[in-house]
Motif scaffolding. Structure first.
Motif: not given
Length: 306
Positions: A137, A226, A290
């Motif tokens: 991400h 993402r 995350i």
């Protein structure tokens, strides 16, 4: 858990003096866990100040995080000595085979230039595409956010009549996003930019998270790629806007004082930081998401196997 950064990095002293937990390499090696791997692509001229600001926020997580400082390969810094960069930074070419759980791309003081005219734009294109295969991400900031929106989605930007400069009260748009968990209804956010993005060019699969009617969209979420796009500067410390104002004043640019920053409009007084808690909260939420979703096997980042 603390953040792990190079032992001799000057930011380390600043963070330790603030009570931020920082771990040395020896102690980190003794812990039998997989630290999260984060990278910071620092495009700002004042590398030390910017790396300190982001390290401060990343270190607010209870998780152990290894932070790698990254610079573009095709750019010679005019403001940071080369020996400093060689001591603490890796070029993107040196990390392009690595995998990262989280990656931050900062802003850059090149708002007056078309993206394609930026000297290192070809490398930026490679880096942005690389985040889709080597990063779980990504958080794009300011110019970095505008560049990624342009590249991934064709979002248009335009020059505003006057610079958006100051601390503005924003509103939360999509309260269901985990990135906004725990935030108050109207956070104060530092803003410093000449450009805005054209709302009509934003595709429907992007979620606007934070907005302001006066200075434009603050933050968007992109599940497909993402990524999160933060167009403003929650990472700023209390002097960032003030120092920018006094710099431009000394240069004879006759700038307007940053809105809503100085107490009673007195530019000789140190401003208060009224956004720090939201900055820490945003990064804690981001890191937590995350941690919850990244694969344990770092090699699987970007493969879609988790």
């Amino acid at each position: 858990m603390p953040i792990r950064i190079p032992d001799q990095l000057p930011a380390r002293i600043t963070l330790e003096n603030e009570g931020v937990a920082v771990m040395d390499s020896t102690r980190a090696a003794r812990q039998d866990i997989r630290p999260l791997q984060f990278g910071l692509l620092n495009l700002m001229p004042n590398k030390e100040r910017t790396e300190t600001q982001f390290a401060r926020l990343i270190a607010s997580s209870p998780l152990q995080i290894d932070l790698t400082l990254v610079r573009v390969s095709d750019h010679q810094s005019k403001n940071t000595p080369e020996d400093y960069l060689q001591s603490f930074y890796s070029t993107w070419e040196e990390v392009r085979e690595k995998k990262f759980d989280g990656f931050v791309v900062t802003g850059a003081p090149i708002a007056h230039m078309p993206f394609e005219d930026v000297r290192y734009w070809p490398e930026m294109l490679e880096i942005m595409d690389w985040t889709q295969t080597n990063v779980h991400h990504t958080m794009f900031i300011c110019w970095g956010a505008q560049a990624a929106l342009h590249h991934f989605h064709g979002v248009r930007r335009f020059r505003m009549p006057t610079k958006a400069f100051g601390v503005y009260r924003h509103r939360l748009v999509n309260r269901r996003s985990p990135l906004l968990r725990g935030m108050s209804d109207s956070p104060m956010v530092p803003v410093s930019r000449y450009n805005d993005i054209d709302r009509t060019s934003i595709p429907g699969d992007l979620d606007i998270l934070i907005d302001n009617d006066e200075v434009g969209i603050c933050m968007l979420e992109d599940r497909k790629y993402r990524a999160a796009y933060m167009l403003n500067h929650l990472e700023y410390d209390n002097r960032s806007l003030a120092d920018e104002y006094h710099r431009d004043l000394s240069a004879g640019l006759n700038p307007e004082p940053p809105a809503n920053l100085f107490p009673n409009g007195d530019t000789s007084i140190d401003p208060e930081n009224r956004w720090r808690s939201h900055a820490h909260l945003l990064f804690q939420n981001w890191i937590n998401e995350i941690y919850q979703t990244t694969p344990y096997d770092l090699n699987k980042v970007g493969t879609g196997e988790w």
